[in-house]
Design an enzyme around this catalytic site. Structure first.
Site, short mmCIF file in Angstrom:
data_model
loop_
_atom_site.label_atom_id
_atom_site.label_comp_id
_atom_site.label_asym_id
_atom_site.label_seq_id
_atom_site.Cartn_x
_atom_site.Cartn_y
_atom_site.Cartn_z
N GLY A 95 0.79 -1.22 0.00
CA GLY A 95 0.00 0.00 0.00
C GLY A 95 0.82 1.27 0.00
O GLY A 95 0.33 2.33 -0.38
N GLY A 96 2.08 1.18 0.42
CA GLY A 96 2.91 2.38 0.48
C GLY A 96 2.94 3.11 -0.84
O GLY A 96 2.64 4.30 -0.91
N PHE A 97 3.25 2.41 -1.87
CA PHE A 97 3.41 3.03 -3.19
C PHE A 97 2.08 3.57 -3.71
O PHE A 97 1.99 4.68 -4.23
CB PHE A 97 3.97 2.01 -4.17
CG PHE A 97 4.30 2.58 -5.53
CD1 PHE A 97 3.44 2.39 -6.60
CD2 PHE A 97 5.45 3.32 -5.73
CE1 PHE A 97 3.73 2.90 -7.86
CE2 PHE A 97 5.76 3.85 -6.98
CZ PHE A 97 4.90 3.63 -8.05
N ASP A 147 6.42 0.40 3.28
CA ASP A 147 7.59 1.27 3.11
C ASP A 147 7.14 2.69 2.84
O ASP A 147 6.02 2.95 2.41
CB ASP A 147 8.45 0.77 1.94
CG ASP A 147 7.64 0.61 0.65
OD1 ASP A 147 8.26 0.63 -0.43
OD2 ASP A 147 6.41 0.44 0.71
N GLN A 190 15.11 0.41 -0.13
CA GLN A 190 14.96 1.73 -0.70
C GLN A 190 16.34 2.36 -0.87
O GLN A 190 17.34 1.64 -0.95
CB GLN A 190 14.05 2.60 0.20
CG GLN A 190 12.60 2.13 0.23
CD GLN A 190 11.85 2.41 -1.06
OE1 GLN A 190 12.39 2.99 -2.00
NE2 GLN A 190 10.61 1.96 -1.14
N CYS A 305 4.18 -16.90 -31.80
CA CYS A 305 3.54 -17.12 -30.51
C CYS A 305 2.54 -18.27 -30.61
O CYS A 305 1.79 -18.37 -31.57
CB CYS A 305 2.81 -15.84 -30.07
SG CYS A 305 1.96 -15.98 -28.48
N CYS A 307 0.08 -18.80 -28.31
CA CYS A 307 -1.00 -18.56 -27.33
C CYS A 307 -2.36 -18.72 -27.99
O CYS A 307 -2.50 -18.76 -29.22
CB CYS A 307 -0.84 -17.16 -26.73
SG CYS A 307 -1.67 -15.84 -27.63
N CYS A 310 -3.15 -16.11 -30.71
CA CYS A 310 -2.38 -16.23 -31.96
C CYS A 310 -2.71 -17.52 -32.71
O CYS A 310 -2.51 -17.59 -33.92
CB CYS A 310 -0.89 -16.17 -31.65
SG CYS A 310 -0.44 -14.54 -31.01
N HIS A 336 -2.81 -12.41 -24.88
CA HIS A 336 -1.55 -12.52 -25.61
C HIS A 336 -0.41 -11.81 -24.89
O HIS A 336 0.69 -12.34 -24.73
CB HIS A 336 -1.68 -11.97 -27.03
CG HIS A 336 -0.33 -11.77 -27.66
ND1 HIS A 336 0.40 -12.80 -28.22
CD2 HIS A 336 0.46 -10.66 -27.74
CE1 HIS A 336 1.57 -12.35 -28.64
NE2 HIS A 336 1.64 -11.05 -28.35
C1 LIG Z 1 9.37 4.38 -3.86
C2 LIG Z 1 8.95 2.99 -3.83
C3 LIG Z 1 8.58 1.89 -3.88
C4 LIG Z 1 8.09 0.54 -3.95
N1 LIG Z 1 7.23 0.28 -2.82
C5 LIG Z 1 6.10 -0.47 -2.94
N2 LIG Z 1 5.48 -0.90 -1.80
N3 LIG Z 1 5.59 -0.79 -4.13
C6 LIG Z 1 6.17 -0.33 -5.31
C7 LIG Z 1 5.50 -0.51 -6.52
C8 LIG Z 1 6.07 0.02 -7.69
N4 LIG Z 1 5.65 0.08 -8.99
C9 LIG Z 1 6.61 0.76 -9.66
N5 LIG Z 1 6.57 1.06 -10.96
C10 LIG Z 1 5.38 0.81 -11.75
N6 LIG Z 1 7.63 1.13 -8.86
C11 LIG Z 1 7.31 0.69 -7.64
C12 LIG Z 1 7.98 0.85 -6.43
C13 LIG Z 1 7.39 0.35 -5.27
ZN LIG Z 2 0.05 -14.78 -28.76
#
Ligand SMILES: CC#C[C@H]1NC(N)=Nc2cc3[nH]c(NC)nc3cc21
Ligand SMILES: [Zn+2]
Length: 371
Positions: A95-97, A147, A190, A305, A307, A310, A336
């Site tokens: 949930g932090g992000f 985090d 981090q 592919c 799948c 495809c 796909h």
């Molecule tokens: C700052 C920080 C951090 C990370 N902390 C948590 N809990 N989840 C993440 C999910 C992410 N998705 C992407 N990019 C799409 N970068 C991420 C980094 C995190």
């Molecule tokens: Zn495919």
């Protein structure tokens, strides 16, 4: 322990590893790509289809399920596996992000984060203990520590402060971990784009002995070379007998580059997100199916592919469905794209087994148009 990692071999040509992760809901080979099921569904896919394409683990989100339908409801339903009828492994982000990327951020304190729901503006709070309570109720096989997610770019002092707080929060998550025999808890390294803080974060977290380690703070808008540099600083500091999970990555090139730098697990919304506007990943690069060039192209989306999409439908048909905004079209491009990344990781594992991941990278990049 709920989660164990079996290192099978290290590629002689690169730093890549071939391994297996064992969980209470089955095992999966690594390096692996995890389809994202943010709201308890891999968008437009049935669990049978996600299984058929070869996924051994999927990802879901504490933040979204806390806001809607609520973790208590899911607990009453028998947990997330039962609720969504998925009997293989599940990993939930903490949930932090999502708080930082979705909600109107109110305030970060040592206790946790106060924010407003992006759905209805309710004033809410998540801290380490709350994140563990929610994930305990959802019941995933792998939980992420809560985090503090600094934005990118962020100044050095801010990154230092938030990285140290993330280490303190990781300890609080360990203490609040109610079911260590059923659920593995991964810490999140981090440190922003500062090698010194990456090293400090890795040292703090590996001293607390988690069953797995995620690398956070990357794929947040930084140039890819910077992401790779931070990986080169971080993965060597992580134990070789534990899985390493690079969060939010990624594109085909990043999956191969990350594997070469010792990453075992990846997740990304890219395949499902771009499928919704008809953009597909094929062995010959990206293909936007709306393109007029495909109006009378009765061949498969990707001849290389095997799948479901495809094998049974043409580019002309897919283009028609996407232009007509037919849901089935989005289902076929989603299937796909997910299959493409899952199969890419199968080829990566094969290349590691044969000590030729460096060669595979060059071949794939040439075909995909990346060289
Ligand atoms: C700052 C920080 C951090 C990370 N902390 C948590 N809990 N989840 C993440 C999910 C992410 N998705 C992407 N990019 C799409 N970068 C991420 C980094 C995190
Ligand atoms: Zn495919």
């Amino acid at each position: 322990a709920a989660i164990t990692y079996e290192l099978i071999k290290t590629c002689k040509q690169t730093g890549a590893r071939l391994g297996r992760v064992h969980t209470p809901h089955g095992s999966f080979d690594t390096p692996t790509f995890m389809p994202v099921g943010t709201q308890a569904t891999v968008k437009t896919m049935s669990p049978e289809e996600v299984k058929e394409m070869g996924a051994g683990i999927i990802l879901s989100n504490t933040y979204h399920l806390f806001l809607r339908p609520g973790h208590e409801l899911i607990k009453e339903a028998g947990g997330l596996h039962k609720f969504m009828n998925w009997d293989r492994a599940i990993l939930t982000d903490s949930g932090g992000f999502q708080v930082f990327s979705l909600s109107e951020l109110r305030k970060i304190t040592e206790e946790g984060v106060h924010f407003r729901s992006h759905l209805n503006g309710d004033k809410l709070f998540i801290g380490p203990e709350k994140a563990m309570e929610i994930q305990n109720a959802l019941g995933p096989d792998i939980m992420m520590a809560f985090d503090e997610c600094p934005p990118w770019p962020a100044d050095e002092a801010y990154v230092k402060q938030s990285t140290e707080r993330t280490s303190r929060w990781a300890e609080r998550c360990l203490k609040a971990h109610a079911r260590p025999d059923d659920q593995g808890l991964f810490a999140i390294v981090q440190g922003g784009m500062y090698p010194e803080y990456r090293k400090q974060s890795a040292a703090d977290l590996t001293s607390m002995d988690f069953p797995g380690y995620a690398i956070g703070g990357l794929s947040v808008g930084e140039p890819k070379h910077l992401m790779y540099e931070m990986l080169e600083v971080t993965t060597p500091l992580l134990p070789t007998n534990k899985p390493r999970y690079l969060m939010g990555v990624g594109s085909p090139d990043a999956l191969i580059e990350g594997s070469m730098r010792g990453v075992d697990m990846f997740d990304c919304v890219l395949p499902t997100r771009i499928a919704r506007n008809g953009t597909t990943m094929t062995s010959r690069g990206r293909l936007v199916i709306r393109n007029a060039a495909f109006e009378r192209d009765f061949g498969p989306l990707d001849p290389a592919c095997s799948c479901y999409t495809c094998r049974n439908y043409s580019r002309a048909y897919l283009r028609h469905l996407i232009k007509a905004d037919e849901t089935f079209g989005i289902r076929l491009t989603t299937y796909h794209n997910l299959y493409f990344l899952i199969d890419l990781m199968r080829q990566v594992r094969q290349a590691i087994a044969e000590d030729r991941l460096g060669d595979f990278k060059e071949e794939f990049f040439d075909r995909y148009g990346l060289n």
